[in-house]
Design a protein around this motif. Structure first.
Motif, PDB file in Angstrom:
ATOM      1  N   UNK A   1       1.890  22.715 -15.252  1.00 37.02           N
ATOM      2  CA  UNK A   1       2.730  23.905 -15.232  1.00 37.02           C
ATOM      3  C   UNK A   1       3.321  24.174 -16.610  1.00 37.02           C
ATOM      4  N   UNK A   2       3.807  23.121 -17.274  1.00 32.81           N
ATOM      5  CA  UNK A   2       4.414  23.299 -18.590  1.00 32.81           C
ATOM      6  C   UNK A   2       3.407  23.743 -19.643  1.00 32.81           C
ATOM      7  N   UNK A   3       2.188  23.217 -19.536  1.00 31.58           N
ATOM      8  CA  UNK A   3       1.186  23.509 -20.550  1.00 31.58           C
ATOM      9  C   UNK A   3       0.278  24.675 -20.183  1.00 31.58           C
ATOM     10  N   UNK A   4       0.527  25.287 -19.040  1.00 29.99           N
ATOM     11  CA  UNK A   4      -0.347  26.377 -18.609  1.00 29.99           C
ATOM     12  C   UNK A   4      -0.064  27.636 -19.420  1.00 29.99           C
TER      13      UNK A   4
ATOM     14  N   UNK B   1       0.833  -1.210   0.000  1.00 32.50           N
ATOM     15  CA  UNK B   1       0.000   0.000   0.000  1.00 32.50           C
ATOM     16  C   UNK B   1       0.863   1.254   0.000  1.00 32.50           C
ATOM     17  N   UNK B   2       2.019   1.185   0.654  1.00 32.47           N
ATOM     18  CA  UNK B   2       2.934   2.325   0.633  1.00 32.47           C
ATOM     19  C   UNK B   2       3.518   2.539  -0.763  1.00 32.47           C
ATOM     20  N   UNK B   3       3.814   1.446  -1.464  1.00 32.52           N
ATOM     21  CA  UNK B   3       4.326   1.559  -2.829  1.00 32.52           C
ATOM     22  C   UNK B   3       3.261   2.174  -3.735  1.00 32.52           C
ATOM     23  N   UNK B   4       2.001   1.749  -3.566  1.00 35.47           N
ATOM     24  CA  UNK B   4       0.915   2.347  -4.359  1.00 35.47           C
ATOM     25  C   UNK B   4       0.782   3.838  -4.067  1.00 35.47           C
ATOM     26  N   UNK B   5       0.873   4.218  -2.795  1.00 38.80           N
ATOM     27  CA  UNK B   5       0.782   5.633  -2.428  1.00 38.80           C
ATOM     28  C   UNK B   5       1.946   6.425  -3.015  1.00 38.80           C
ATOM     29  N   UNK B   6       3.140   5.852  -2.975  1.00 34.97           N
ATOM     30  CA  UNK B   6       4.303   6.537  -3.544  1.00 34.97           C
ATOM     31  C   UNK B   6       4.160   6.694  -5.055  1.00 34.97           C
ATOM     32  N   UNK B   7       3.666   5.647  -5.736  1.00 34.09           N
ATOM     33  CA  UNK B   7       3.429   5.750  -7.181  1.00 34.09           C
ATOM     34  C   UNK B   7       2.356   6.783  -7.487  1.00 34.09           C
ATOM     35  N   UNK B   8       1.344   6.850  -6.648  1.00 31.63           N
ATOM     36  CA  UNK B   8       0.302   7.858  -6.840  1.00 31.63           C
ATOM     37  C   UNK B   8       0.872   9.262  -6.676  1.00 31.63           C
ATOM     38  N   UNK B   9       1.738   9.447  -5.690  1.00 31.88           N
ATOM     39  CA  UNK B   9       2.387  10.753  -5.516  1.00 31.88           C
ATOM     40  C   UNK B   9       3.258  11.104  -6.716  1.00 31.88           C
TER      41      UNK B   9
ATOM     42  N   UNK C   1       0.948  12.227  -9.366  1.00 30.40           N
ATOM     43  CA  UNK C   1       0.453  13.578  -9.077  1.00 30.40           C
ATOM     44  C   UNK C   1       1.499  14.622  -9.438  1.00 30.40           C
ATOM     45  N   UNK C   2       2.766  14.369  -9.063  1.00 32.74           N
ATOM     46  CA  UNK C   2       3.807  15.342  -9.398  1.00 32.74           C
ATOM     47  C   UNK C   2       4.005  15.443 -10.903  1.00 32.74           C
ATOM     48  N   UNK C   3       3.903  14.312 -11.599  1.00 32.22           N
ATOM     49  CA  UNK C   3       4.011  14.336 -13.061  1.00 32.22           C
ATOM     50  C   UNK C   3       2.878  15.176 -13.662  1.00 32.22           C
ATOM     51  N   UNK C   4       1.664  14.975 -13.171  1.00 32.67           N
ATOM     52  CA  UNK C   4       0.515  15.745 -13.672  1.00 32.67           C
ATOM     53  C   UNK C   4       0.686  17.227 -13.382  1.00 32.67           C
ATOM     54  N   UNK C   5       1.197  17.536 -12.209  1.00 35.03           N
ATOM     55  CA  UNK C   5       1.394  18.949 -11.859  1.00 35.03           C
ATOM     56  C   UNK C   5       2.467  19.589 -12.737  1.00 35.03           C
TER      57      UNK C   5
END
Length: 153
Positions: free
Chosen positions: A108-111, A89-97, A100-104
């Motif tokens: 930022x790049x496409x804004x 579950x920690x690995x899933x949470x880390x992958x989700x983070x 999220x950082x990739x999406x952010x």
């Protein structure tokens, strides 16, 4: 040649009506741009907080499972399974983070850089005005304090 050929294919006269929104379309229409962006930011913050909380809870549970003592084989196997499930579950949470950082980063790049620059300049102007007002007020207060009092006062 003037006649349109007849076929069995139906030809819709209008586009089909479908609701592509999630049900709060009216709410998003009624919001201003700033409110909408604040809501989006709040959603991102909630996602990040949830994933970080999952990581912290997992680490706390792993540390509590790592106790040393007399244990039978069943207890050892049970704690091993709990540790593996917590680690997953920690690995899933880390992958989700990471996602999220990739999406952010992409946001930022496409804004719209012009909009960001305009917003930054407007904020800078507002801060400058506040600073000037504060300086003026301080100058007036200093004049009152340092002004020699006349004997008639």
């Amino acid at each position: 040649m003037a006649d349109i050929p007849q076929t069995d294919v139906s030809r819709p006269s209008a586009l089909p009506t479908a609701k592509l929104s999630r049900g709060n379309a009216q709410a998003s229409i009624d919001q201003s741009s700033a409110e909408y962006l604040d809501n989006i930011e709040e959603e991102w913050n909630k996602r990040v907080d949830m994933e970080v909380e999952t990581l912290v809870d997992g680490m706390v549970d792993l540390v509590s499972l790592a106790s040393i003592g007399d244990k039978d084989k069943f207890r050892i196997a049970q704690e091993s399974f709990q540790a593996q499930s917590r680690a997953e579950s920690m690995v899933r949470a880390a992958n989700s983070l990471l996602s999220i950082t990739h999406s952010m980063k992409l946001l930022l790049l496409l804004s719209d850089e012009a909009q960001l620059a305009h917003r930054r300049d407007a904020e800078l102007k507002a801060v400058q005005e506040e600073k000037d007002e504060a300086r003026q007020k301080v100058a007036e207060l200093l004049d009152e304090i340092l002004r020699p009092k006349s004997p008639s006062e």
